[in-house]
Motif scaffolding. Structure first.
Motif, PDB file in Angstrom:
ATOM      1  N   SER A   1      53.938  49.317  39.684  1.00 59.20           N
ATOM      2  CA  SER A   1      53.829  50.650  40.290  1.00 59.20           C
ATOM      3  C   SER A   1      54.403  51.723  39.380  1.00 59.20           C
ATOM      4  CB  SER A   1      54.502  50.679  41.662  1.00 59.20           C
ATOM      5  OG  SER A   1      55.800  50.150  41.619  1.00 59.20           O
ATOM      6  N   ASP A   2      55.470  51.439  38.652  1.00 57.75           N
ATOM      7  CA  ASP A   2      56.015  52.415  37.696  1.00 57.75           C
ATOM      8  C   ASP A   2      55.028  52.653  36.559  1.00 57.75           C
ATOM      9  OD1 ASP A   2      58.302  52.505  39.216  1.00 57.75           O
ATOM     10  OD2 ASP A   2      59.565  51.453  37.762  1.00 57.75           O
ATOM     11  N   GLU A   3      54.461  51.574  36.047  1.00 56.25           N
ATOM     12  CA  GLU A   3      53.536  51.666  34.913  1.00 56.25           C
ATOM     13  C   GLU A   3      52.327  52.537  35.237  1.00 56.25           C
ATOM     14  OE1 GLU A   3      52.050  50.863  31.051  1.00 56.25           O
ATOM     15  OE2 GLU A   3      54.025  50.379  31.880  1.00 56.25           O
ATOM     16  N   LEU A   4      51.818  52.420  36.459  1.00 57.69           N
ATOM     17  CA  LEU A   4      50.608  53.161  36.834  1.00 57.69           C
ATOM     18  C   LEU A   4      50.898  54.429  37.636  1.00 57.69           C
ATOM     19  CD1 LEU A   4      48.149  50.246  37.684  1.00 57.69           C
ATOM     20  CD2 LEU A   4      48.275  51.611  35.596  1.00 57.69           C
ATOM     21  N   GLY A   5      52.180  54.715  37.876  1.00 59.86           N
ATOM     22  CA  GLY A   5      52.545  55.957  38.552  1.00 59.86           C
ATOM     23  C   GLY A   5      52.235  55.987  40.034  1.00 59.86           C
ATOM     24  N   PHE A   6      52.367  54.842  40.711  1.00 61.81           N
ATOM     25  CA  PHE A   6      52.119  54.808  42.160  1.00 61.81           C
ATOM     26  C   PHE A   6      53.084  55.757  42.867  1.00 61.81           C
ATOM     27  CE2 PHE A   6      50.668  50.055  42.525  1.00 61.81           C
ATOM     28  CZ  PHE A   6      49.717  50.251  41.542  1.00 61.81           C
ATOM     29  N   SER A   7      52.644  56.349  43.966  1.00 63.86           N
ATOM     30  CA  SER A   7      53.531  57.183  44.765  1.00 63.86           C
ATOM     31  C   SER A   7      53.705  56.652  46.188  1.00 63.86           C
ATOM     32  CB  SER A   7      53.006  58.620  44.825  1.00 63.86           C
ATOM     33  OG  SER A   7      51.714  58.649  45.403  1.00 63.86           O
ATOM     34  N   ASP A   8      52.723  55.909  46.704  1.00 64.40           N
ATOM     35  CA  ASP A   8      52.731  55.544  48.117  1.00 64.40           C
ATOM     36  C   ASP A   8      53.049  54.091  48.418  1.00 64.40           C
ATOM     37  OD1 ASP A   8      52.053  58.182  48.763  1.00 64.40           O
ATOM     38  OD2 ASP A   8      49.936  57.758  48.428  1.00 64.40           O
ATOM     39  N   PHE A   9      53.129  53.243  47.410  1.00 64.20           N
ATOM     40  CA  PHE A   9      53.602  51.885  47.628  1.00 64.20           C
ATOM     41  C   PHE A   9      54.104  51.299  46.313  1.00 64.20           C
ATOM     42  CE2 PHE A   9      49.376  50.675  46.213  1.00 64.20           C
ATOM     43  CZ  PHE A   9      49.488  49.379  45.744  1.00 64.20           C
ATOM     44  N   ALA A  10      54.920  50.256  46.439  1.00 61.66           N
ATOM     45  CA  ALA A  10      55.520  49.609  45.275  1.00 61.66           C
ATOM     46  C   ALA A  10      54.827  48.276  45.029  1.00 61.66           C
ATOM     47  CB  ALA A  10      57.010  49.374  45.508  1.00 61.66           C
TER      48      ALA A  10
ATOM     49  N   MET B   1      41.528  57.045  37.570  1.00 62.90           N
ATOM     50  CA  MET B   1      41.565  55.601  37.569  1.00 62.90           C
ATOM     51  C   MET B   1      42.380  55.148  36.369  1.00 62.90           C
ATOM     52  SD  MET B   1      40.276  52.354  36.500  1.00 62.90           S
ATOM     53  CE  MET B   1      39.328  52.865  35.122  1.00 62.90           C
ATOM     54  N   GLU B   2      43.250  54.197  36.617  1.00 63.68           N
ATOM     55  CA  GLU B   2      44.037  53.594  35.544  1.00 63.68           C
ATOM     56  C   GLU B   2      44.073  52.099  35.785  1.00 63.68           C
ATOM     57  OE1 GLU B   2      47.807  55.380  34.466  1.00 63.68           O
ATOM     58  OE2 GLU B   2      47.329  57.049  35.785  1.00 63.68           O
ATOM     59  N   LYS B   3      44.196  51.342  34.698  1.00 64.08           N
ATOM     60  CA  LYS B   3      44.385  49.900  34.844  1.00 64.08           C
ATOM     61  C   LYS B   3      45.334  49.429  33.765  1.00 64.08           C
ATOM     62  CE  LYS B   3      40.903  47.553  32.124  1.00 64.08           C
ATOM     63  NZ  LYS B   3      39.837  46.573  32.141  1.00 64.08           N
ATOM     64  N   VAL B   4      45.910  48.267  34.008  1.00 65.74           N
ATOM     65  CA  VAL B   4      46.856  47.695  33.060  1.00 65.74           C
ATOM     66  C   VAL B   4      46.841  46.175  33.236  1.00 65.74           C
ATOM     67  CG1 VAL B   4      48.863  47.830  34.608  1.00 65.74           C
ATOM     68  CG2 VAL B   4      49.208  47.882  32.138  1.00 65.74           C
ATOM     69  N   ALA B   5      47.041  45.465  32.162  1.00 66.93           N
ATOM     70  CA  ALA B   5      47.233  44.020  32.226  1.00 66.93           C
ATOM     71  C   ALA B   5      48.698  43.757  32.577  1.00 66.93           C
ATOM     72  CB  ALA B   5      46.879  43.365  30.893  1.00 66.93           C
ATOM     73  N   ILE B   6      48.939  42.807  33.457  1.00 66.49           N
ATOM     74  CA  ILE B   6      50.313  42.487  33.875  1.00 66.49           C
ATOM     75  C   ILE B   6      51.203  42.242  32.658  1.00 66.49           C
ATOM     76  CG2 ILE B   6      51.760  40.784  35.078  1.00 66.49           C
ATOM     77  CD1 ILE B   6      50.280  42.624  37.006  1.00 66.49           C
ATOM     78  N   ASP B   7      50.706  41.503  31.666  1.00 64.86           N
ATOM     79  CA  ASP B   7      51.513  41.191  30.480  1.00 64.86           C
ATOM     80  C   ASP B   7      51.847  42.419  29.640  1.00 64.86           C
ATOM     81  OD1 ASP B   7      51.608  38.524  31.155  1.00 64.86           O
ATOM     82  OD2 ASP B   7      50.001  37.923  29.787  1.00 64.86           O
TER      83      ASP B   7
END
Length: 158
Positions: free
Chosen positions: A26-35, A1-7
């Protein structure tokens, strides 16, 4: 699980300089299956560089604040605060802010987190064909977009 504030997501902008705030979540959290990209569009700014399609990805836009206009091959569709619009692979679209107020929204794409650049087609005027036709997208050595006409092969940098 990862989370990030948009700012906290770094701003990355389109090489065509069509928007001032794009945060690739998606780059920040390392998504692979959607942007997932967050946008703040000032008056006159757009989500992308013009009328285009992704042959390999469907796109969904959610407008959080304001009203965005989405141009298609046939129409212009306003998308108001709290509304969502979907484009299937192959649907041409261009979303932009035509108002005097800021537009805040998200763009989502699937099934991958990154586009295959050779699967993007932009509508642009071709000086050789003397018509608005589809153009494939590539990059110059300097990282700028290069458009190549799908009808005659003419290539140019916008």
């Amino acid at each position: 699980m990862e989370k990030v504030a948009i700012d906290d997501v770094d701003i990355e902008v389109n090489p065509l300089d069509v928007h001032s705030v794009r945060r690739p979540v998606s780059d920040e959290l390392g998504f692979s299956d959607f942007a997932m990209n967050y946008f703040e569009l000032e008056p006159g700014e757009s989500f992308s560089g013009g009328l285009h399609t992704h042959h390999d990805q469907e796109e969904v836009f959610y407008v959080q604040e304001g009203t965005a206009i989405f141009e298609t091959e046939d129409d212009e569709i306003p998308v108001d605060e709290g509304e969502v619009i979907r484009f299937a692979p192959g649907d041409f679209q261009h979303g932009y802010n035509d108002s005097d107020e800021q537009v805040v929204g998200f763009a989502f794409g699937a099934p991958k987190s990154k586009h295959d650049w050779d699967q993007i087609e932009s509508m642009a005027y071709c000086q050789e064909c003397e018509a608005e036709v589809g153009h494939g997208l590539g990059f110059t050595d300097e990282g700028n977009f290069r458009l190549t006409c799908t009808e005659c092969g003419n290539s140019f940098v916008p």
